[in-house]
Design an enzyme around this catalytic site. Structure first.
Site, PDB file in Angstrom:
ATOM      1  CG  ASP A  63      30.671  44.408  40.147  1.00 19.53           C
ATOM      2  OD1 ASP A  63      31.258  45.171  40.931  1.00 19.53           O
ATOM      3  OD2 ASP A  63      30.398  43.230  40.413  1.00 19.53           O
TER       4      ASP A  63
ATOM      5  CG  LEU B  35      23.328  47.866  45.206  1.00 24.23           C
ATOM      6  CD1 LEU B  35      24.287  47.443  44.105  1.00 24.23           C
ATOM      7  CD2 LEU B  35      21.917  47.390  44.867  1.00 24.23           C
ATOM      8  CB  ILE B  36      26.532  52.378  46.559  1.00 20.23           C
ATOM      9  CG1 ILE B  36      27.924  51.845  46.922  1.00 20.23           C
ATOM     10  CG2 ILE B  36      26.421  53.864  46.909  1.00 20.23           C
ATOM     11  CD1 ILE B  36      28.306  51.925  48.381  1.00 20.23           C
TER      12      ILE B  36
ATOM     13  CG  HIS C 102      34.934  43.385  40.186  1.00 20.39           C
ATOM     14  ND1 HIS C 102      33.967  43.001  41.098  1.00 20.39           N
ATOM     15  CD2 HIS C 102      35.055  42.344  39.319  1.00 20.39           C
ATOM     16  CE1 HIS C 102      33.512  41.799  40.775  1.00 20.39           C
ATOM     17  NE2 HIS C 102      34.165  41.381  39.700  1.00 20.39           N
TER      18      HIS C 102
ATOM     19  CG  ASN D   9      33.853  48.454  43.535  1.00 24.17           C
ATOM     20  OD1 ASN D   9      34.260  48.204  44.676  1.00 24.17           O
ATOM     21  ND2 ASN D   9      33.397  47.502  42.726  1.00 24.17           N
TER      22      ASN D   9
ATOM     23  CB  SER E  34      45.351  43.826  51.998  1.00 25.23           C
ATOM     24  OG  SER E  34      44.730  43.503  50.785  1.00 25.23           O
ATOM     25  CG  ASN E  35      43.102  46.556  47.653  1.00 25.51           C
ATOM     26  OD1 ASN E  35      43.869  46.933  46.774  1.00 25.51           O
ATOM     27  ND2 ASN E  35      42.573  45.330  47.664  1.00 25.51           N
TER      28      ASN E  35
HETATM   29  C1  GAR Z   1      39.746  42.858  46.783  1.00 27.82           C
HETATM   30  O1  GAR Z   1      40.337  41.846  46.015  1.00 27.82           O
HETATM   31  C2  GAR Z   1      38.649  43.544  45.994  1.00 27.82           C
HETATM   32  O2  GAR Z   1      38.902  43.600  44.620  1.00 27.82           O
HETATM   33  C3  GAR Z   1      37.463  42.665  46.293  1.00 27.82           C
HETATM   34  O3  GAR Z   1      37.582  42.375  47.656  1.00 27.82           O
HETATM   35  C4  GAR Z   1      38.970  42.257  47.965  1.00 27.82           C
HETATM   36  C5  GAR Z   1      39.241  42.980  49.269  1.00 27.82           C
HETATM   37  O4  GAR Z   1      40.511  42.662  49.755  1.00 27.82           O
HETATM   38  N1  GAR Z   1      36.230  43.317  45.970  1.00 27.82           N
HETATM   39  C6  GAR Z   1      35.179  42.672  45.456  1.00 27.82           C
HETATM   40  O5  GAR Z   1      35.158  41.470  45.276  1.00 27.82           O
HETATM   41  C7  GAR Z   1      33.999  43.589  45.116  1.00 27.82           C
HETATM   42  N2  GAR Z   1      33.013  42.883  44.365  1.00 27.82           N
HETATM   43  P1  GAR Z   1      41.182  43.492  50.917  1.00 27.82           P
HETATM   44  O6  GAR Z   1      40.165  43.578  52.061  1.00 27.82           O
HETATM   45  O7  GAR Z   1      42.377  42.696  51.311  1.00 27.82           O
HETATM   46  O8  GAR Z   1      41.525  44.853  50.374  1.00 27.82           O
END
Ligand code: GAR
Length: 186
Positions: A141, A83-84, A100, A98, A9-10
């Site tokens: 992170d 992990l990158i 978080h 990234n 979604s992001n």
């Molecule tokens: C997001 O909330 C992002 O912050 C998180 O995964 C989700 C992805 O959502 N990332 C982490 O937890 C990284 N440690 P999306 O696929 O709907 O964009």
């Protein structure tokens, strides 16, 4: 290049944001899961995709050539959980970003992703949460924080309620913050 493992979604918000941009383009979407819904989204927008193989990603540098072929200047991690590796961090120093779903340095590190984060925030009785956009180094992170946005939590918010408040912040800010990082560095 957007790296994403899940729903995307992001990634979708980022693609939509830059569709009208003259100088910033999403050139490829990279996933570690061939079934990730984000790949269908990429197909809908006719954006090329790459699917990573764990062994190739960690034991070769093949992805570097592929990213260069797409002229990727920045790697945007939007729900990418691997992990990158060091060689990528070195080749894209200060160019990997990234998101978080918590207010780092709290609730970060290995295993802290998605609902795990929101459950931990709930269990700790926090009165606020939010999202963090940070540069990526070789530790989960821990890279320099660039931007954070907060939301207030109610006592009866469930982890799912927290997740939706945080996701709304991510959608609102992530594309704009990416733009300011890229433009600020040009
Ligand atoms: C997001 O909330 C992002 O912050 C998180 O995964 C989700 C992805 O959502 N990332 C982490 O937890 C990284 N440690 P999306 O696929 O709907 O964009």
């Amino acid at each position: 290049a957007i790296f994403a493992s899940g729903t995307g979604s992001n990634a979708r918000k980022i693609v939509e944001h830059f569709q009208s941009s003259a100088d910033i383009k999403v050139s490829v979407i990279v996933s570690n899961k061939s079934t990730a819904p984000v790949l269908q989204m990429a197909a809908d927008y006719e954006i090329p995709t790459l699917v990573l193989n764990r062994q190739e990603f960690y034991e070769t540098k093949n992805i570097l050539k592929k990213l260069h072929a797409y002229n990727a200047d920045y790697l945007i991690l939007a729900g990418f959980l691997w992990l990158i590796p060091k060689y990528l961090c070195q080749s894209f120093e200060n160019q990997i970003v990234n998101i978080h779903p918590a207010l780092l340095p709290k609730y970060g590190g290995a295993g802290m992703y998605g609902m795990n984060v929101h459950r931990a925030v709930k269990a700790a009785g926090e009165t606020e949460s939010g999202m963090t956009i940070h540069f990526v180094n070789e530790k989960y992170d821990e890279g320099a924080i660039f931007f954070q946005a907060k939301c207030l939590l109610e006592e009866n918010d469930t982890p799912e309620d927290i997740a939706s408040k945080v996701l709304a912040l991510e959608h609102e800010y992530f594309p704009k913050v990416i733009e300011s990082i890229i433009k600020g560095k040009k």
